[in-house]
Design a protein around this motif. Structure first.
Motif, PDB file in Angstrom:
ATOM      1  N   UNK A  32      -8.010   4.160 -45.592  1.00 21.98           N
ATOM      2  CA  UNK A  32      -8.254   2.772 -45.112  1.00 21.98           C
ATOM      3  C   UNK A  32      -9.534   2.684 -44.367  1.00 21.98           C
ATOM      4  N   UNK A  33      -9.969   3.755 -44.001  1.00 23.98           N
ATOM      5  CA  UNK A  33     -11.197   3.822 -43.113  1.00 23.98           C
ATOM      6  C   UNK A  33     -12.348   4.391 -43.698  1.00 23.98           C
ATOM      7  N   UNK A  34     -12.117   5.268 -44.821  1.00 24.10           N
ATOM      8  CA  UNK A  34     -13.363   5.786 -45.283  1.00 24.10           C
ATOM      9  C   UNK A  34     -13.736   5.182 -46.729  1.00 24.10           C
ATOM     10  N   UNK A  39     -14.473  -0.259 -48.245  1.00 23.39           N
ATOM     11  CA  UNK A  39     -15.187  -1.422 -48.822  1.00 23.39           C
ATOM     12  C   UNK A  39     -14.447  -2.238 -49.854  1.00 23.39           C
ATOM     13  N   UNK A  40     -13.224  -1.694 -50.327  1.00 20.04           N
ATOM     14  CA  UNK A  40     -12.476  -2.552 -51.283  1.00 20.04           C
ATOM     15  C   UNK A  40     -11.790  -3.346 -50.335  1.00 20.04           C
ATOM     16  N   UNK A  41     -11.006  -2.725 -49.545  1.00 22.95           N
ATOM     17  CA  UNK A  41      -9.958  -3.467 -48.452  1.00 22.95           C
ATOM     18  C   UNK A  41     -10.699  -4.505 -47.917  1.00 22.95           C
ATOM     19  N   UNK A  42     -11.956  -4.545 -47.355  1.00 24.00           N
ATOM     20  CA  UNK A  42     -12.618  -5.655 -46.715  1.00 24.00           C
ATOM     21  C   UNK A  42     -12.769  -6.970 -47.439  1.00 24.00           C
ATOM     22  N   UNK A  43     -12.355  -6.947 -48.698  1.00 22.42           N
ATOM     23  CA  UNK A  43     -12.434  -8.123 -49.760  1.00 22.42           C
ATOM     24  C   UNK A  43     -10.937  -8.411 -50.124  1.00 22.42           C
ATOM     25  N   UNK A 116      -4.452 -15.048 -46.321  1.00 21.67           N
ATOM     26  CA  UNK A 116      -4.466 -13.531 -46.393  1.00 21.67           C
ATOM     27  C   UNK A 116      -4.019 -12.885 -45.041  1.00 21.67           C
ATOM     28  N   UNK A 117      -2.963 -12.022 -44.903  1.00 22.05           N
ATOM     29  CA  UNK A 117      -2.459 -11.531 -43.889  1.00 22.05           C
ATOM     30  C   UNK A 117      -1.935 -12.341 -42.766  1.00 22.05           C
ATOM     31  N   UNK A 118      -1.540 -13.659 -43.012  1.00 25.02           N
ATOM     32  CA  UNK A 118      -1.303 -14.712 -42.342  1.00 25.02           C
ATOM     33  C   UNK A 118      -2.382 -15.516 -41.641  1.00 25.02           C
ATOM     34  N   UNK A 119      -3.731 -15.132 -42.179  1.00 21.60           N
ATOM     35  CA  UNK A 119      -4.696 -15.945 -41.634  1.00 21.60           C
ATOM     36  C   UNK A 119      -4.868 -16.810 -42.415  1.00 21.60           C
ATOM     37  N   UNK A 120      -4.827 -18.250 -42.129  1.00 23.82           N
ATOM     38  CA  UNK A 120      -5.383 -19.240 -43.205  1.00 23.82           C
ATOM     39  C   UNK A 120      -6.749 -19.589 -42.559  1.00 23.82           C
ATOM     40  N   UNK A 121      -7.716 -19.772 -43.874  1.00 25.56           N
ATOM     41  CA  UNK A 121      -9.172 -20.106 -43.447  1.00 25.56           C
ATOM     42  C   UNK A 121      -9.606 -21.511 -44.194  1.00 25.56           C
ATOM     43  N   UNK A 122      -9.990 -22.214 -43.717  1.00 22.42           N
ATOM     44  CA  UNK A 122     -10.487 -23.279 -44.044  1.00 22.42           C
ATOM     45  C   UNK A 122     -11.980 -23.504 -43.960  1.00 22.42           C
TER      46      UNK A 122
END
Length: 213
Positions: A32-34, A39-43, A116-122
């Motif tokens: 997850x860190x390399x 890069x893929x996981x950040x999106x 995503x991951x329980x975080x709601x973005x508006x």
């Protein structure tokens, strides 16, 4: 010739990463860190990943890719923001589940919501943002350099304080019941359902209508 640069535009870059993959990757616990995994996981809402491989490497994994990667199936649901905070959907999918949701609309123009991951973005226009009474931050909208026309609100719905009866949570409920009241189309994917991303319980939710796509 033209001076289009500002502080925000300097952050808009195309990054290229060159990395060597490890000899063995556990498919159940990939790194997850390399790079390129980080890069893929950040999106969260990546739809497609393209890999350029030498021909011999491609031929070696072609059959494995075809047989082991299932065709993903999403659901299109029509829900208001207030419906996300109600009953079984809130408890099973957001508090303890692991789902991805993205609403209709164009970022930078429309009111757009993601989960995503329980975080709601508006992502909201200025007038709507001010009416909600919620805390957010100004984001670049592509308009005038110093104009603050669009705002981003981030709400971590998995926090212990995000419960009915709590002051902060009731502010969110009020905004969803009095300002952001419209029902919108969402793409829904359940990460806990390994086969195709669909959850049988979604059929029984009275607050949402569903179409497979």
């Amino acid at each position: 010739m033209f001076d289009f640069q500002d502080d925000a535009s300097r952050l808009e870059k195309c990054y290229t990463t060159v990395a060597q993959l490890p000899a063995f990757i556990d498919p159940k616990q990939p790194p997850t860190k390399r790079s390129p995994f980080s890069c893929i996981l950040s999106h969260s809402f990546t739809h497609t990943v393209e890999a350029i491989l030498p021909e011999d490497a491609y031929l070696a994994i072609e059959k494995s890719l075809s047989s082991n990667i299932p065709k993903l199936q999403y659901a299109r649901v029509f829900m208001s923001l207030s419906s996300l905070l109600e009953g079984d959907f809130f408890n099973n999918y957001i508090k303890s589940g692991n789902i991805l949701m993205i609403s209709e609309g164009r970022s930078g123009t429309d009111n757009v919501f993601t989960l995503s991951d329980g975080i709601l973005k508006l992502e909201l226009g200025r007038e709507v943002f001010e009416r909600t009474g919620l805390t957010g931050k100004a984001i670049r909208s592509g308009g005038r350099r110093h104009a603050k026309e669009r705002y981003l609100i981030e709400i971590d719905l998995r926090q212990p304080s995000m419960l009915h009866g709590k002051k902060g949570f009731e502010k969110v409920v009020w905004a969803f019941n009095n300002v952001l009241v419209q029902s919108v189309a969402w793409l829904f994917y359940d990460l806990n359902i390994a086969a195709d991303g669909m959850a049988e319980g979604l059929y029984s939710l009275s607050s949402a209508s569903r179409d497979d796509i």
